[in-house]
Write an enzyme that holds these catalytic residues in place. Structure first.
Site, PDB file in Angstrom:
ATOM      1  N   PHE A 127       0.861  -1.190   0.000  1.00  0.00           N
ATOM      2  CA  PHE A 127       0.000   0.000   0.000  1.00  0.00           C
ATOM      3  C   PHE A 127       0.894   1.236   0.000  1.00  0.00           C
ATOM      4  O   PHE A 127       1.747   1.388   0.868  1.00  0.00           O
ATOM      5  CB  PHE A 127      -0.928   0.034   1.224  1.00  0.00           C
ATOM      6  CG  PHE A 127      -1.897   1.186   1.145  1.00  0.00           C
ATOM      7  CD1 PHE A 127      -3.077   1.078   0.423  1.00  0.00           C
ATOM      8  CD2 PHE A 127      -1.606   2.400   1.751  1.00  0.00           C
ATOM      9  CE1 PHE A 127      -3.957   2.148   0.321  1.00  0.00           C
ATOM     10  CE2 PHE A 127      -2.478   3.475   1.654  1.00  0.00           C
ATOM     11  CZ  PHE A 127      -3.656   3.350   0.936  1.00  0.00           C
ATOM     12  N   ASP A 212       9.327   2.731   1.513  1.00  0.00           N
ATOM     13  CA  ASP A 212       8.162   3.447   2.019  1.00  0.00           C
ATOM     14  C   ASP A 212       8.054   3.134   3.509  1.00  0.00           C
ATOM     15  O   ASP A 212       7.600   2.061   3.905  1.00  0.00           O
ATOM     16  CB  ASP A 212       6.910   2.985   1.260  1.00  0.00           C
ATOM     17  CG  ASP A 212       5.634   3.638   1.777  1.00  0.00           C
ATOM     18  OD1 ASP A 212       5.653   4.209   2.884  1.00  0.00           O
ATOM     19  OD2 ASP A 212       4.608   3.553   1.075  1.00  0.00           O
ATOM     20  N   LYS A 241       2.828   9.936   8.612  1.00  0.00           N
ATOM     21  CA  LYS A 241       2.103   9.442   9.794  1.00  0.00           C
ATOM     22  C   LYS A 241       2.637  10.002  11.123  1.00  0.00           C
ATOM     23  O   LYS A 241       2.199  11.060  11.554  1.00  0.00           O
ATOM     24  CB  LYS A 241       2.075   7.922   9.793  1.00  0.00           C
ATOM     25  CG  LYS A 241       1.131   7.358   8.699  1.00  0.00           C
ATOM     26  CD  LYS A 241       0.892   5.892   8.879  1.00  0.00           C
ATOM     27  CE  LYS A 241       0.021   5.264   7.809  1.00  0.00           C
ATOM     28  NZ  LYS A 241      -1.400   5.512   7.999  1.00  0.00           N
TER      29      LYS A 241
HETATM   30  N1  PLP Z   1       2.407   4.304   2.467  1.00  0.00           N
HETATM   31  C1  PLP Z   1       2.093   3.460   3.468  1.00  0.00           C
HETATM   32  C2  PLP Z   1       3.015   2.334   3.793  1.00  0.00           C
HETATM   33  C3  PLP Z   1       0.920   3.650   4.210  1.00  0.00           C
HETATM   34  O1  PLP Z   1       0.614   2.790   5.201  1.00  0.00           O
HETATM   35  C4  PLP Z   1       0.075   4.725   3.888  1.00  0.00           C
HETATM   36  C5  PLP Z   1      -1.179   4.941   4.615  1.00  0.00           C
HETATM   37  O2  PLP Z   1      -1.712   4.076   5.264  1.00  0.00           O
HETATM   38  C6  PLP Z   1       0.449   5.572   2.832  1.00  0.00           C
HETATM   39  C7  PLP Z   1       1.618   5.340   2.154  1.00  0.00           C
HETATM   40  C8  PLP Z   1      -0.420   6.740   2.437  1.00  0.00           C
HETATM   41  O3  PLP Z   1      -0.326   7.740   3.379  1.00  0.00           O
HETATM   42  P1  PLP Z   1      -1.431   8.918   3.420  1.00  0.00           P
HETATM   43  O4  PLP Z   1      -2.734   8.286   3.783  1.00  0.00           O
HETATM   44  O5  PLP Z   1      -0.898   9.868   4.453  1.00  0.00           O
HETATM   45  O6  PLP Z   1      -1.454   9.535   2.057  1.00  0.00           O
END
Ligand code: PLP
Length: 389
Positions: A127, A212, A241
């Site tokens: 994700f 990520d 986050k």
């Molecule tokens: N990358 C990862 C690993 C995530 O867990 C998330 C959100 O859950 C995101 C990216 C996306 O972040 P945002 O919701 O702040 O755009």
């Protein structure tokens, strides 16, 4: 038809929270809940942390916004601390969210690779966000269908399968993008061996390795960044986050040889790194350093894992630090969603917030400052909810 004026992107909320303190939340009827989710791994210092609240109040009276056409007193220092925590030698671009941090990383990889070398290979089950590019990077084809055609230039390899990844790495590939622990995909940790092997494949081919760490970073997995447990150096790392403890801010870090391909005009943002968010994030990082959150997360994760492993109804606990999934042994017709609903409703005692990350697993991502007593309450509640089948 829904009675809500909000778009129908989430199921109707069962509970409305109005306040919080540390690991506890209070709803609009005055009920208290032990928060074991932290707004999806965001409030790593708990709710209403006094130092963060003070910074926000002071900064809101001083200066909220000036745009990135001008300097502000916080973003350079914040970038310096992030760079230090990532081992140094890099530069940072600030954003408002995790998806935007990944967008910046993808654009940077394309700029670095040049024309014809623009493909990003990520993993099935991953994700990476909801914007069109990060949605395509997200290795969940079912989420793609309604929004086709998505931006070109994304491929997916089987998770934790270096042979499948290698098969996809041709001369058009600019970067490999992975989560060190797949969060939304079910809390699936990558082994150190896998991450080191991917690093080697990228090095051999001159491909960037982007990690990520939006969910896994900033102490949550028992290291400042989860990849550090594998002893590797990525080229690009994204974060968000926990960085603002609830104030929206994200960051894309890259080692300087990569970062410097961006020139003025290549990328930008109105709000990213603005004074309010950057001030909050500076305070967050300084509290995190003072509290040594990676060590706390590691210790606390071990405590809850020990208490739940082998408990009736628990098949196992996986993850790293305080990003955990409890795999449940559920009778026919009962799912992790039911268990999460009961915990929220207080069926087993204290009300608690958890998330059914898969139909058979609960995700636990509590505050990194959670006390031992709160952790033990959490283990007892989960054990009570799933024991006795
Ligand atoms: N990358 C990862 C690993 C995530 O867990 C998330 C959100 O859950 C995101 C990216 C996306 O972040 P945002 O919701 O702040 O755009």
């Amino acid at each position: 038809m829904s009675a809500s004026t909000l778009m129908n992107t989430y199921p109707p909320a069962e509970v409305t929270f109005v306040s919080g303190s540390g690991s506890w939340l209070v709803d609009d009827a005055g009920n208290e809940y032990l928060d074991l989710l932290s707004g999806l791994a965001v409030t790593s210092l708990g709710h209403a942390h006094p130092a963060v609240a003070r910074t926000l109040a002071e900064q809101s009276r001083k200066l909220l916004h000036v745009s990135n056409l001008f300097g502000n007193e916080h973003n350079e220092a914040l970038a310096g601390t992030l760079d230090k925590l990532l081992g140094g030698g890099g530069q940072v671009f600030f954003t408002n969210s995790g998806a935007e941090a990944n967008e910046a990383a993808i654009k940077l990889a394309r700029r670095f690779g040049g024309r014809g070398r623009h493909v990003v290979v990520s993993a099935f089950g991953s994700f990476h966000g909801r914007t069109l590019a990060t949605l395509h990077a997200t290795g969940q084809p079912a989420k793609h269908e309604a929004f086709q055609p998505l931006p070109e230039g994304f491929r997916h390899a089987n998770w934790h399968d270096t042979a499948d990844l290698e098969r996809l790495l041709d001369d058009s590939v600019a970067a490999v993008l992975l989560e060190p622990v797949q969060g939304e995909g079910g809390v699936n940790p990558a082994s150190g061996e896998y991450l080191r092997e991917v690093r080697r494949l990228c090095d051999e081919r001159g491909i960037l390795f982007i990690l990520d760490e939006v969910q896994t970073g900033l102490g949550r997995c028992g290291a400042w960044f989860a990849h550090q447990r594998a002893g590797i150096r990525p080229d690009v790392v994204t974060s968000a986050k926990a960085l603002g403890n609830g104030v929206p801010i994200g960051a894309c870090w890259a080692r300087s040889e990569v970062a410097r391909v961006f020139e003025p005009g290549d990328h930008g943002t109105t709000y990213g790194g603005q004074p309010l968010a950057a001030a909050a994030a500076r305070t967050v990082l300084s509290v995190m350093e003072a509290e040594d959150v990676p060590a706390r997360a590691e210790r606390a994760g071990r405590r809850i894992t020990e208490r739940l492993t082998g408990a009736p109804g628990v098949l196992g606990v996986r993850g790293a630090g305080l990003l955990l999934a409890v795999e449940l042994d559920l009778p026919e017709g009962r799912s992790a969603v039911d268990v999460a609903g009961e915990l929220l409703a207080g069926t087993h005692g204290t009300r608690a917030v958890v998330n059914a990350v898969t139909p058979t697993a609960l995700r636990l991502a509590p505050s990194l400052l959670i006390t031992d007593e709160e952790l033990d309450t959490a283990s007892e509640l989960v054990a009570a909810a799933v024991g006795g089948r």
